[in-house]
Design an enzyme around this catalytic site. Structure first.
Site, short mmCIF file in Angstrom:
data_model
loop_
_atom_site.label_atom_id
_atom_site.label_comp_id
_atom_site.label_asym_id
_atom_site.label_seq_id
_atom_site.Cartn_x
_atom_site.Cartn_y
_atom_site.Cartn_z
N ASN A 105 0.82 -1.20 0.00
CA ASN A 105 0.00 0.00 0.00
C ASN A 105 0.87 1.26 0.00
O ASN A 105 0.98 1.94 -1.02
CB ASN A 105 -0.94 -0.03 1.21
CG ASN A 105 -1.97 1.07 1.19
OD1 ASN A 105 -1.84 2.03 0.44
ND2 ASN A 105 -3.00 0.95 1.99
N ASP A 106 1.51 1.53 1.12
CA ASP A 106 2.24 2.80 1.23
C ASP A 106 3.39 2.91 0.23
O ASP A 106 3.71 4.01 -0.22
CB ASP A 106 2.76 2.97 2.66
CG ASP A 106 1.61 2.99 3.67
OD1 ASP A 106 0.56 3.56 3.33
OD2 ASP A 106 1.77 2.45 4.77
N VAL A 107 4.01 1.78 -0.14
CA VAL A 107 5.18 1.85 -1.03
C VAL A 107 4.78 2.11 -2.49
O VAL A 107 5.64 2.27 -3.34
CB VAL A 107 6.04 0.57 -0.96
CG1 VAL A 107 6.58 0.38 0.45
CG2 VAL A 107 5.28 -0.66 -1.41
N VAL A 108 3.47 2.13 -2.78
CA VAL A 108 3.02 2.47 -4.13
C VAL A 108 2.11 3.69 -4.11
O VAL A 108 1.33 3.92 -5.03
CB VAL A 108 2.28 1.29 -4.81
CG1 VAL A 108 3.24 0.14 -5.07
CG2 VAL A 108 1.12 0.80 -3.96
#
Lengths: 463, 102
Positions: free
Chosen positions: A388-391
């Site tokens: 989630n956060d890394v994209v």
């Protein structure tokens, strides 16, 4: 005898250094770990040889129980739980360092032979740092294991309270050196240890779950320095060298990790990251486009290149094997399948690589962020599984976002992005993700394992 | 300030430099195993724990030293085993050793 022991310690120290050198390359890493372990056996053996062992039974019983529990838990832990396992072992080391210093202090007081400053000061330092590392690691474990909330917990002025506590603890240490009576010294030693344990809890509680790897790396360096301090207390060279080695390499590793997240170590420690999710600017949410296994299988089967972005959600669902099967099925159809690994995918840098290696994904298919980012524009389908956060494109585009500036995988530049998530709940850091609302994004809801199994079935039927 | 303290400081500082220069360009794939391996190396505390156990006299010293030995053994044994398990999985080709051992 002493000379022989010193020589053995020297060999052990060299083996530790060679071990770390070999750990820098995947091909030699395993033998590097073994090299260091051999060094450890040598150091332990020559510590015991010729020592007047009066407490043999206690010694053997304790060591065997410790070794069995350590080996058993290390063998049986699931790969997904690896980060918290490392945290636990690190905490045990920190506790051991503090207790060694305490045992040495008890010994000295019993003999009314007070150590000089060059042993007393490292001893007090040991109690402080070892205890902080002990409770800090335990809290890190509890957060990662999700026995307590991963969300940052802090109160206003916590940093100031911590700073005051640290100053008080240093003053307690100074008092230990000054007061003349043994019983008062001992009482102050205990106050120092308990106070430092409180400090450890108070330092780690405000750190969010997503930052835990950095904290574990930092506490690892702390325990290294504590081991070196124990070496000064006992005038033991192998402790000094090995401890200093871990202290400095651990510090560098901590910096590398926080750089991978574009956060300074101060920011990680003091900002209670993610505690307050303020205006993120992506309030104009738009629509999501749900999809299903059949559609996803069609898109993947007729793509030239598919990039899979695995995240922690994949590991939690234990879907690494299905992920590998999907790769095989697509490769058999002539699709170019790659895995894009964000530096902090999973919960520790390199964690995801380990998890995929466990499922026999060959590592020439794993691409680091810098290598894969320019390729997304030429990618037909990106499959985001449990990440989630890394994209999150907000990290690149929205200065108001708490993760602004964190390097991300630019999956939104691919022709089609398929995001597999269980629901629309926010990620580990609790931040909105505008990726889900883009016109070229489709949401494939479901638990990663089940969703991938359905996808595999759909692929077979299409064949 | 005694002579051996200077020697100890000498070893300490050299080891700091060695550790610092060893870790420069590490591929992210090795960050976790490296952290885990250095975690095992500070398990060298077991040497310190052995020394205090051997020297311990009286119940309270024995308890404290014994507990230190217990924690240090956990650290050193668990640390090396868990690192080995991680690194066991780094194989170039998936079929080199058949399926991953469970």
């Amino acid at each position: 005898m002493t000379n022989l022991r010193e020589a053995a310690y020297m060999i052990a120290a060299i083996l530790f250094i060679v071990g770390v050198m070999r750990l820098r390359n995947p091909a030699t890493a395993r033998s590097g770990n073994l090299t260091a372990a051999v060094g450890m056996v040598i150091a332990v053996a020559f510590t015991l040889i010729g020592a007047p062992i009066t407490n043999v039974i206690l010694l053997l019983a304790t060591a065997i129980v410790g070794a069995v529990i350590g080996a058993y838990s290390a063998r049986s832990v699931r790969m997904t739980a690896m980060p918290q396992m490392v945290a636990v072992f690190n905490g045990m080391g920190g506790g051991a360092a503090a207790l060694i210093a305490l045992a040495e202090a008890l010994h000295a007081l019993a003999h009314a032979s007070y150590p000089g400053l060059s042993e007393a000061v490292p001893g007090l330092f040991d109690m402080l740092v070892g205890s902080v590392s002990f409770t800090g690691s335990v809290i890190a474990f509890l957060k990662l294991q999700e026995w307590i909330t991963g969300r940052p917990k802090s109160f206003r002025g916590q940093n100031i309270v911590n700073a005051i506590l640290l100053v008080l603890l240093v003053l307690v240490g100074v008092a230990v050196l000054i007061v003349p009576t043994p019983s008062t010294k001992l009482l102050l030693d205990w106050i120092l240890i308990v106070g430092s344990m409180v400090l450890g809890v108070s330092i780690v509680m405000p750190v969010g779950g997503a930052d835990m790897p950095v904290i574990i790396a930092l506490l690892n360096a702390f325990t290294g320095i504590a081991a070196a301090a124990a070496g000064f207390v006992l005038q033991n060279d192998v402790l000094i060298v090995a401890g200093a080695l871990v202290g400095s390499s651990g510090t560098i590793l901590t910096l590398i990790m926080s750089r991978a997240m574009n956060r300074s170590i101060f920011n990680v420690l003091f900002s209670a990251f993610g505690a307050t999710v303020t205006a993120t600017g992506s309030s104009e949410r738009g629509e999501i486009h749900p999809t299903n296994a059949e559609e996803v299988s069609m898109l993947c089967a007729y793509a030239q290149r598919v990039v899979i972005v695995p995240g922690y959600g994949l590991a939690v669902a234990r879907a690494q094997q299905e992920c590998k099967d999907l790769m095989d099925a697509l490769v058999a159809r002539g699709v170019d399948v790659r895995f894009a690994i964000h530096p902090v995918a999973g919960r520790m840098p390199g964690h995801m690589n380990v998890l995929l290696a466990e499922a026999n994904v060959p590592y020439d298919r794993l691409y680091d962020m810098e290598d894969i980012n320019p390729e997304f524009e030429r990618t037909d389908v990106v499959l985001v599984i449990g990440a989630n956060d890394v994209v999150n494109p907000d990290a690149r585009e929205n200065p108001g976002s708490p993760i602004y500036g964190m390097p991300i995988l630019n999956v939104d530049r691919a022709k089609t992005v398929i995001v597999n998530k269980r629901s629309m709940a926010s990620g580990f850091a609790g931040i909105d993700n505008p990726l889900f609302f883009l016109p070229n994004t489709m949401m494939y809801f479901g638990d990663a394992k089940g969703a991938l199994q359905q996808l595999l079935l759909a692929l077979k039927e299409a064949a | 300030m005694h002579a051996s303290l200077l020697q100890e400081l000498f070893s300490f500082l050299l080891a700091i430099f060695v550790g610092w220069s060893l870790i420069t360009k590490i591929p992210p794939v090795l960050h976790t195993p490296l952290m885990s391996a250095t975690n095992a190396i500070h398990g060298v505390l077991v040497v310190g724990a052995l020394i205090v156990v051997v020297a311990a006299l009286g119940t309270s010293q024995l308890i404290v030293a014994g507990l230190a030995l217990f924690l240090a053994t956990l650290n050193v044994v668990g640390g090396f085993v868990v690192t080995d398990r991680m690194l066991e999985m780094f194989r170039k080709t998936p079929n080199e050793k058949g399926q991953a051992a469970k």
